[in-house]
Every structure is written in structure tokens, then in C-alpha cells.
Scaffold this motif. Sequence first.
Motif, short mmCIF file in Angstrom:
data_model
loop_
_atom_site.label_atom_id
_atom_site.label_comp_id
_atom_site.label_asym_id
_atom_site.label_seq_id
_atom_site.Cartn_x
_atom_site.Cartn_y
_atom_site.Cartn_z
N ASP A 222 12.44 2.69 -0.45
CA ASP A 222 11.88 1.34 -0.30
C ASP A 222 10.71 1.11 -1.26
O ASP A 222 10.20 -0.01 -1.35
CB ASP A 222 11.39 1.12 1.13
N THR A 223 10.30 2.14 -1.96
CA THR A 223 9.22 2.00 -2.93
C THR A 223 9.57 0.98 -4.00
O THR A 223 10.61 1.09 -4.66
CB THR A 223 8.89 3.35 -3.58
N ALA A 224 8.73 -0.03 -4.16
CA ALA A 224 9.00 -1.11 -5.10
C ALA A 224 7.83 -2.09 -5.09
O ALA A 224 6.95 -2.01 -4.22
CB ALA A 224 10.28 -1.86 -4.71
N VAL A 225 7.84 -2.99 -6.04
CA VAL A 225 6.98 -4.17 -5.97
C VAL A 225 7.75 -5.23 -5.18
O VAL A 225 8.92 -5.51 -5.49
CB VAL A 225 6.62 -4.69 -7.37
N TYR A 226 7.10 -5.78 -4.18
CA TYR A 226 7.73 -6.77 -3.32
C TYR A 226 7.20 -8.16 -3.67
O TYR A 226 5.99 -8.37 -3.78
CB TYR A 226 7.45 -6.45 -1.85
N TYR A 227 8.15 -9.08 -3.82
CA TYR A 227 7.83 -10.46 -4.21
C TYR A 227 8.32 -11.43 -3.15
O TYR A 227 9.43 -11.28 -2.63
CB TYR A 227 8.53 -10.83 -5.51
N GLY B 48 0.82 -1.20 0.00
CA GLY B 48 0.00 0.00 0.00
C GLY B 48 0.85 1.24 0.00
O GLY B 48 2.06 1.20 -0.26
N LEU B 49 0.19 2.36 0.30
CA LEU B 49 0.84 3.66 0.35
C LEU B 49 1.05 4.05 1.82
O LEU B 49 0.11 3.99 2.62
CB LEU B 49 -0.03 4.70 -0.36
N VAL B 50 2.26 4.45 2.15
CA VAL B 50 2.58 4.83 3.52
C VAL B 50 3.54 6.01 3.50
O VAL B 50 4.32 6.16 2.53
CB VAL B 50 3.18 3.63 4.29
N GLN B 51 3.49 6.83 4.51
CA GLN B 51 4.42 7.95 4.60
C GLN B 51 5.77 7.48 5.10
O GLN B 51 5.89 6.46 5.80
CB GLN B 51 3.87 9.02 5.53
N ALA B 52 6.79 8.23 4.76
CA ALA B 52 8.13 7.92 5.25
C ALA B 52 8.13 7.87 6.78
O ALA B 52 7.49 8.68 7.44
CB ALA B 52 9.11 8.98 4.76
N GLY B 53 8.83 6.86 7.30
CA GLY B 53 8.85 6.63 8.73
C GLY B 53 7.79 5.67 9.22
O GLY B 53 7.83 5.22 10.37
N GLY B 54 6.84 5.35 8.34
CA GLY B 54 5.76 4.45 8.72
C GLY B 54 6.13 2.99 8.59
O GLY B 54 7.29 2.64 8.30
N SER B 55 5.13 2.13 8.80
CA SER B 55 5.33 0.68 8.79
C SER B 55 4.28 -0.01 7.94
O SER B 55 3.16 0.49 7.79
CB SER B 55 5.26 0.12 10.22
N THR C 98 3.42 -7.41 -4.67
CA THR C 98 2.52 -6.43 -4.07
C THR C 98 3.26 -5.09 -4.03
O THR C 98 4.45 -5.04 -3.69
CB THR C 98 2.05 -6.88 -2.67
N GLN C 99 2.56 -4.02 -4.41
CA GLN C 99 3.18 -2.71 -4.52
C GLN C 99 3.28 -2.04 -3.16
O GLN C 99 2.29 -1.97 -2.41
CB GLN C 99 2.37 -1.82 -5.47
N VAL C 100 4.46 -1.52 -2.87
CA VAL C 100 4.69 -0.69 -1.69
C VAL C 100 5.17 0.67 -2.17
O VAL C 100 6.15 0.75 -2.92
CB VAL C 100 5.73 -1.32 -0.75
N THR C 101 4.48 1.71 -1.76
CA THR C 101 4.85 3.07 -2.12
C THR C 101 5.04 3.89 -0.85
O THR C 101 4.12 3.95 -0.02
CB THR C 101 3.78 3.72 -3.01
N VAL C 102 6.21 4.49 -0.73
CA VAL C 102 6.52 5.30 0.45
C VAL C 102 6.66 6.74 0.01
O VAL C 102 7.52 7.08 -0.81
CB VAL C 102 7.82 4.81 1.12
N SER C 103 5.82 7.59 0.54
CA SER C 103 5.84 9.01 0.16
C SER C 103 6.71 9.79 1.14
O SER C 103 6.82 9.46 2.32
CB SER C 103 4.42 9.57 0.17
N SER C 104 7.33 10.83 0.61
CA SER C 104 8.23 11.65 1.44
C SER C 104 7.49 12.79 2.10
O SER C 104 6.35 13.07 1.81
CB SER C 104 9.37 12.18 0.58
N ASN D 226 9.59 -1.51 8.96
CA ASN D 226 9.51 -0.32 9.81
C ASN D 226 10.43 0.77 9.28
O ASN D 226 11.33 0.50 8.48
CB ASN D 226 9.88 -0.68 11.25
N SER D 227 10.22 1.98 9.76
CA SER D 227 11.06 3.12 9.38
C SER D 227 11.22 3.19 7.86
O SER D 227 12.34 3.34 7.34
CB SER D 227 12.43 3.01 10.05
N LEU D 228 10.12 3.09 7.17
CA LEU D 228 10.17 3.04 5.71
C LEU D 228 10.68 4.35 5.11
O LEU D 228 10.42 5.45 5.66
CB LEU D 228 8.79 2.70 5.15
N LYS D 229 11.39 4.22 4.01
CA LYS D 229 11.98 5.35 3.30
C LYS D 229 11.43 5.38 1.88
O LYS D 229 11.02 4.34 1.34
CB LYS D 229 13.50 5.18 3.24
N PRO D 230 11.44 6.54 1.24
CA PRO D 230 10.98 6.59 -0.15
C PRO D 230 11.73 5.61 -1.05
O PRO D 230 11.13 5.07 -1.99
CB PRO D 230 11.27 8.04 -0.54
#
Length: 123
Positions: A90-95, A10-17, A117-123, A84-88
Motif C-alpha cells: 500500500d506504500t504510495a503517494v495518495y491523491y 505517514g509511516l505505519v507498520q504493516a497491519g496498522g491504520s 500525501t505519502q503513505v509508507t507501510v513498513s514490514s 486499515n490492515s495496511l500492507k507494504p
Amino acid sequence: QVQLVESGGGLVQAGGSLRLSCAASGRTFSSYDMGWFRQAPGKEREFAAAISWSGGTTYYADSVKGRFTISRDNAKNTVYLQMNSLKPEDTAVYYCAAHTGSNWNIRTEYGYWGQGTQVTVSS
């Protein structure tokens, strides 16, 4: 054989989990070491984390070490990736993938793959 289905992206802000799950079908799941890879747009698919069949041994890429945790529940035929502590970056499709070779951090050593599954980290 084993079939793999990822979820939890999903979509999460930077620093999120986020916690990704990978559900496997087939009675042989518990015999496979498992891994998580990721692929950002325009980049090669890269190794993130791996776990032994028993869950007793784990291995991480330097880029995620200390932030991501791989685990598994063989009773539920599921492997997880807690991020955890996600960074922009880290945005990628995870397999998730089932390991069928020798080296855990090499993509071609995995014989079965999920659809991602798509992971998008916004700054």
C-alpha cells in the motif's frame, strides 16, 4: 473549480491504520463525486476508491476492498480515506481528486487533483 489539499499520510507498520483527509475549497465541492488514487514509485497512478456527491454510493478497487473505507462530510468540504490492515504494497503517494467525467476508476476522468500525501507501510 475546486482546490484540494490532502493530509494524514505517514509511516505505519504493516497491519496498522491511517486516515487520510482531503480538504476542498470552493462552494461546489458537494456537487462532485470524489476519488482517491495512489502512485507507487515507478508505477502508474491507480484508482483506489470513489464516492458519490451525496456519499450514498462508494466503489473500491479489488486491492483495497474490505480494508479501506471512503467517506465524506459535505458540511466540512472534506473527503476521507480510512485505511486499515495496511500492507507494504500500500506504500504510495495518495491523491484525492474531483470527478468530472464518466467512469470512476479512470484517472483521466478526474479534473482536479491535490498535491498528494505519502503513505509508507513498513514490514
